[in-house]
Design a protein around this motif. Structure first.
Motif, PDB file in Angstrom:
ATOM      1  N   PRO A 206       0.741  -1.098   0.083  1.00 15.42           N
ATOM      2  CA  PRO A 206      -0.023   0.099   0.111  1.00 15.42           C
ATOM      3  C   PRO A 206       0.579   1.278  -0.071  1.00 15.42           C
ATOM      4  O   PRO A 206       0.540   2.237  -0.689  1.00 15.42           O
ATOM      5  N   ALA A 207       1.895   1.378   0.704  1.00 16.02           N
ATOM      6  CA  ALA A 207       2.817   2.443   0.903  1.00 16.02           C
ATOM      7  C   ALA A 207       3.248   2.841  -0.661  1.00 16.02           C
ATOM      8  O   ALA A 207       3.581   4.135  -0.856  1.00 16.02           O
ATOM      9  N   GLY A 208       3.988   1.740  -1.212  1.00 16.58           N
ATOM     10  CA  GLY A 208       4.666   1.914  -2.498  1.00 16.58           C
ATOM     11  C   GLY A 208       3.451   2.511  -3.328  1.00 16.58           C
ATOM     12  O   GLY A 208       3.793   3.327  -4.340  1.00 16.58           O
ATOM     13  N   VAL A 209       2.421   1.666  -3.613  1.00 16.74           N
ATOM     14  CA  VAL A 209       1.358   2.420  -4.425  1.00 16.74           C
ATOM     15  C   VAL A 209       1.004   3.625  -4.190  1.00 16.74           C
ATOM     16  O   VAL A 209       0.699   4.494  -5.163  1.00 16.74           O
ATOM     17  N   LEU A 210       0.643   3.928  -2.867  1.00 16.19           N
ATOM     18  CA  LEU A 210       0.454   5.482  -2.424  1.00 16.19           C
ATOM     19  C   LEU A 210       1.257   6.357  -2.932  1.00 16.19           C
ATOM     20  O   LEU A 210       1.075   7.481  -3.131  1.00 16.19           O
ATOM     21  N   GLY A 211       2.448   6.022  -2.830  1.00 11.24           N
ATOM     22  CA  GLY A 211       3.545   6.912  -3.366  1.00 11.24           C
ATOM     23  C   GLY A 211       3.563   7.130  -4.775  1.00 11.24           C
ATOM     24  O   GLY A 211       3.762   8.343  -5.350  1.00 11.24           O
ATOM     25  N   VAL A 212       3.367   6.051  -5.737  1.00 11.01           N
ATOM     26  CA  VAL A 212       3.185   6.264  -7.109  1.00 11.01           C
ATOM     27  C   VAL A 212       1.907   7.142  -7.432  1.00 11.01           C
ATOM     28  O   VAL A 212       1.814   8.199  -8.039  1.00 11.01           O
ATOM     29  N   LEU A 213       0.777   6.977  -6.611  1.00 15.33           N
ATOM     30  CA  LEU A 213      -0.375   7.796  -6.726  1.00 15.33           C
ATOM     31  C   LEU A 213      -0.112   9.057  -6.531  1.00 15.33           C
ATOM     32  O   LEU A 213      -0.387  10.238  -7.161  1.00 15.33           O
ATOM     33  N   THR A 214       0.604   9.306  -5.374  1.00 15.75           N
ATOM     34  CA  THR A 214       1.064  10.615  -4.856  1.00 15.75           C
ATOM     35  C   THR A 214       1.822  11.412  -6.128  1.00 15.75           C
ATOM     36  O   THR A 214       1.889  12.696  -6.272  1.00 15.75           O
ATOM     37  N   TRP A 215       2.824  10.686  -6.470  1.00 14.56           N
ATOM     38  CA  TRP A 215       3.589  11.060  -7.641  1.00 14.56           C
ATOM     39  C   TRP A 215       2.662  11.797  -8.949  1.00 14.56           C
ATOM     40  O   TRP A 215       3.072  13.012  -9.232  1.00 14.56           O
ATOM     41  N   HIS A 216       1.822  11.028  -9.094  1.00 12.61           N
ATOM     42  CA  HIS A 216       0.803  11.442 -10.068  1.00 12.61           C
ATOM     43  C   HIS A 216       0.024  12.501  -9.760  1.00 12.61           C
ATOM     44  O   HIS A 216      -0.398  13.390 -10.633  1.00 12.61           O
ATOM     45  N   LEU A 217      -0.474  12.557  -8.598  1.00  9.90           N
ATOM     46  CA  LEU A 217      -1.201  13.777  -8.072  1.00  9.90           C
ATOM     47  C   LEU A 217      -0.537  15.025  -8.158  1.00  9.90           C
ATOM     48  O   LEU A 217      -0.950  16.172  -8.572  1.00  9.90           O
ATOM     49  N   THR A 218       1.016  14.703  -8.009  1.00 12.30           N
ATOM     50  CA  THR A 218       1.799  16.365  -7.840  1.00 12.30           C
ATOM     51  C   THR A 218       1.977  16.675  -9.181  1.00 12.30           C
ATOM     52  O   THR A 218       2.334  17.830  -9.622  1.00 12.30           O
ATOM     53  N   GLN A 219       1.848  15.673 -10.325  1.00 16.86           N
ATOM     54  CA  GLN A 219       2.379  15.957 -11.635  1.00 16.86           C
ATOM     55  C   GLN A 219       1.183  16.242 -12.422  1.00 16.86           C
ATOM     56  O   GLN A 219       1.144  16.955 -13.699  1.00 16.86           O
ATOM     57  N   SER A 220      -0.079  16.211 -11.979  1.00 16.72           N
ATOM     58  CA  SER A 220      -1.180  16.179 -12.635  1.00 16.72           C
ATOM     59  C   SER A 220      -2.173  17.072 -12.094  1.00 16.72           C
ATOM     60  O   SER A 220      -3.556  17.139 -12.433  1.00 16.72           O
ATOM     61  N   ALA A 221      -1.940  17.989 -11.040  1.00 16.03           N
ATOM     62  CA  ALA A 221      -2.725  18.917 -10.707  1.00 16.03           C
ATOM     63  C   ALA A 221      -3.295  19.888 -11.779  1.00 16.03           C
ATOM     64  O   ALA A 221      -4.356  20.351 -11.260  1.00 16.03           O
ATOM     65  N   ALA A 222      -2.845  20.163 -12.652  1.00 14.98           N
ATOM     66  CA  ALA A 222      -3.343  21.147 -13.669  1.00 14.98           C
ATOM     67  C   ALA A 222      -4.644  20.251 -14.390  1.00 14.98           C
ATOM     68  O   ALA A 222      -5.217  21.216 -15.192  1.00 14.98           O
ATOM     69  N   PHE A 223      -4.811  19.127 -14.041  1.00 15.68           N
ATOM     70  CA  PHE A 223      -5.892  18.570 -14.934  1.00 15.68           C
ATOM     71  C   PHE A 223      -7.176  18.710 -13.969  1.00 15.68           C
ATOM     72  O   PHE A 223      -8.227  18.455 -14.682  1.00 15.68           O
ATOM     73  N   ILE A 224      -7.190  19.275 -13.079  1.00 17.34           N
ATOM     74  CA  ILE A 224      -8.615  19.335 -12.280  1.00 17.34           C
ATOM     75  C   ILE A 224      -9.594  20.087 -13.188  1.00 17.34           C
ATOM     76  O   ILE A 224     -10.967  19.794 -12.942  1.00 17.34           O
ATOM     77  N   GLY A 225      -9.209  21.007 -13.942  1.00 19.95           N
ATOM     78  CA  GLY A 225     -10.056  21.818 -14.789  1.00 19.95           C
ATOM     79  C   GLY A 225     -10.750  20.879 -15.870  1.00 19.95           C
ATOM     80  O   GLY A 225     -11.876  21.070 -16.025  1.00 19.95           O
ATOM     81  N   LEU A 226      -9.979  20.129 -16.442  1.00 12.88           N
ATOM     82  CA  LEU A 226     -10.475  19.270 -17.238  1.00 12.88           C
ATOM     83  C   LEU A 226     -11.475  18.422 -16.571  1.00 12.88           C
ATOM     84  O   LEU A 226     -12.465  18.084 -17.212  1.00 12.88           O
ATOM     85  N   LEU A 227     -11.425  17.682 -15.362  1.00 14.87           N
ATOM     86  CA  LEU A 227     -12.067  16.754 -14.856  1.00 14.87           C
ATOM     87  C   LEU A 227     -13.507  17.503 -14.289  1.00 14.87           C
ATOM     88  O   LEU A 227     -14.587  16.704 -14.322  1.00 14.87           O
ATOM     89  N   HIS A 228     -13.562  18.828 -14.041  1.00 13.19           N
ATOM     90  CA  HIS A 228     -14.698  19.477 -13.851  1.00 13.19           C
ATOM     91  C   HIS A 228     -15.438  20.191 -14.914  1.00 13.19           C
ATOM     92  O   HIS A 228     -16.191  20.879 -14.626  1.00 13.19           O
ATOM     93  N   ALA A 229     -14.944  19.951 -16.191  1.00 11.96           N
ATOM     94  CA  ALA A 229     -15.478  20.703 -17.249  1.00 11.96           C
ATOM     95  C   ALA A 229     -16.897  20.316 -17.675  1.00 11.96           C
ATOM     96  O   ALA A 229     -17.185  19.196 -17.148  1.00 11.96           O
ATOM     97  N   ASP A 230     -17.593  21.203 -18.133  1.00  9.98           N
ATOM     98  CA  ASP A 230     -19.070  20.533 -18.517  1.00  9.98           C
ATOM     99  C   ASP A 230     -19.212  19.588 -19.364  1.00  9.98           C
ATOM    100  O   ASP A 230     -20.092  18.878 -19.386  1.00  9.98           O
ATOM    101  N   GLY A 231     -18.084  19.467 -20.231  1.00 11.15           N
ATOM    102  CA  GLY A 231     -18.602  18.233 -21.229  1.00 11.15           C
ATOM    103  C   GLY A 231     -17.002  18.131 -22.004  1.00 11.15           C
ATOM    104  O   GLY A 231     -16.246  18.746 -22.004  1.00 11.15           O
ATOM    105  N   ALA A 232     -17.043  17.080 -22.742  1.00 11.32           N
ATOM    106  CA  ALA A 232     -15.606  16.690 -23.470  1.00 11.32           C
ATOM    107  C   ALA A 232     -16.087  16.142 -24.721  1.00 11.32           C
ATOM    108  O   ALA A 232     -17.047  15.715 -24.987  1.00 11.32           O
ATOM    109  N   SER A 233     -15.109  16.447 -25.885  1.00 13.07           N
ATOM    110  CA  SER A 233     -15.506  15.654 -26.999  1.00 13.07           C
ATOM    111  C   SER A 233     -15.123  14.370 -26.937  1.00 13.07           C
ATOM    112  O   SER A 233     -14.060  14.115 -26.576  1.00 13.07           O
ATOM    113  N   GLY A 234     -15.827  13.461 -27.399  1.00 17.80           N
ATOM    114  CA  GLY A 234     -15.494  12.100 -27.223  1.00 17.80           C
ATOM    115  C   GLY A 234     -16.799  11.496 -26.561  1.00 17.80           C
ATOM    116  O   GLY A 234     -17.940  12.150 -26.713  1.00 17.80           O
ATOM    117  N   ARG A 235     -16.628  10.122 -26.639  1.00 17.22           N
ATOM    118  CA  ARG A 235     -17.976   9.351 -26.443  1.00 17.22           C
ATOM    119  C   ARG A 235     -18.472   9.297 -24.811  1.00 17.22           C
ATOM    120  O   ARG A 235     -19.633   9.092 -24.427  1.00 17.22           O
TER     121      ARG A 235
END
Length: 199
Positions: free
Chosen positions: A91-120
């Motif tokens: 669990p500690a190792g996987v949470l370390g990987v998850l945390t790395w991705h959280l620190t690298q992907s903070a900019a994507f919060i806007g996409l995840l909260h968008a009203d819609g996305a092109s695609g299915r």
């Protein structure tokens, strides 16, 4: 005086049409690196330059800004799944990987909260699907009795992830990682090294 291009602007020779998979991987890597520093509004031409391909190659793989951002998120989740499924995963190792991705992907919060996305899938459905995949991966490596896997509090795991992701702020990866680890510590959860999964 000769000006040398920065590492972001260096452009190796185009790898040609037979290297489609390599081009796509290079674009996803470049997008992750650039988005982590500059956010989602960076010109797509900058991502193409960083990946060492022409802008036409970028558009062949990703028709718009949302498509490349979604591909980066998909790759983040895939790496978390691989970390959780790896032999000897903790669990500690996987949470370390998850945390790395959280620190690298903070900019994507806007996409995840968008009203819609092109695609299915709509952005909301896409975000929910990714969240469910992360939750399954994390639950799969939690031993019985882990504080995030209590059967009487099934929402605690993803609530903790949401709380930590909310703490991931700061101008540098190091500062964001420091704040994320502090948040895990306040929750009483042990996390391994904050780094990408290297399978």
């Amino acid at each position: 005086m000769t000006q040398h291009p920065t590492s972001e602007e260096r452009r190796p020779a185009n790898r040609g049409p037979k290297a489609a998979a390599g081009n796509r991987a290079a674009l996803v890597t470049a997008a992750r690196e650039i988005y982590a520093v500059h956010g989602l509004d960076v010109p797509l031409s900058r991502i193409a330059r960083r990946a060492g391909v022409g802008q036409g190659v970028l558009y062949r793989h990703f028709p718009d800004r949302e498509a490349i951002a979604a591909a980066v998120l998909e790759e983040n989740v895939r790496q978390i799944e691989q970390a959780a499924a790896a032999e000897g995963a903790t669990p500690a190792g996987v949470l370390g990987v998850l945390t790395w991705h959280l620190t690298q992907s903070a900019a994507f919060i806007g996409l995840l909260h968008a009203d819609g996305a092109s695609g299915r899938l709509s952005a909301h459905s896409f975000a929910r699907e990714l969240s469910e995949r992360v939750e399954r991966a994390l639950r799969g490596c939690l031993p019985e009795g882990h504080r995030l896997g209590a059967p009487d509090a099934p929402d605690d795991l993803m609530l903790a992830v949401a709380m930590v992701s909310g703490a991931v702020t700061g101008p540098t990866h190091r500062e964001r990682a420091h704040r994320a680890l502090a948040a895990w510590r306040l929750l009483g959860v042990t996390v391994g090294p904050v780094r990408p999964f290297e399978g």
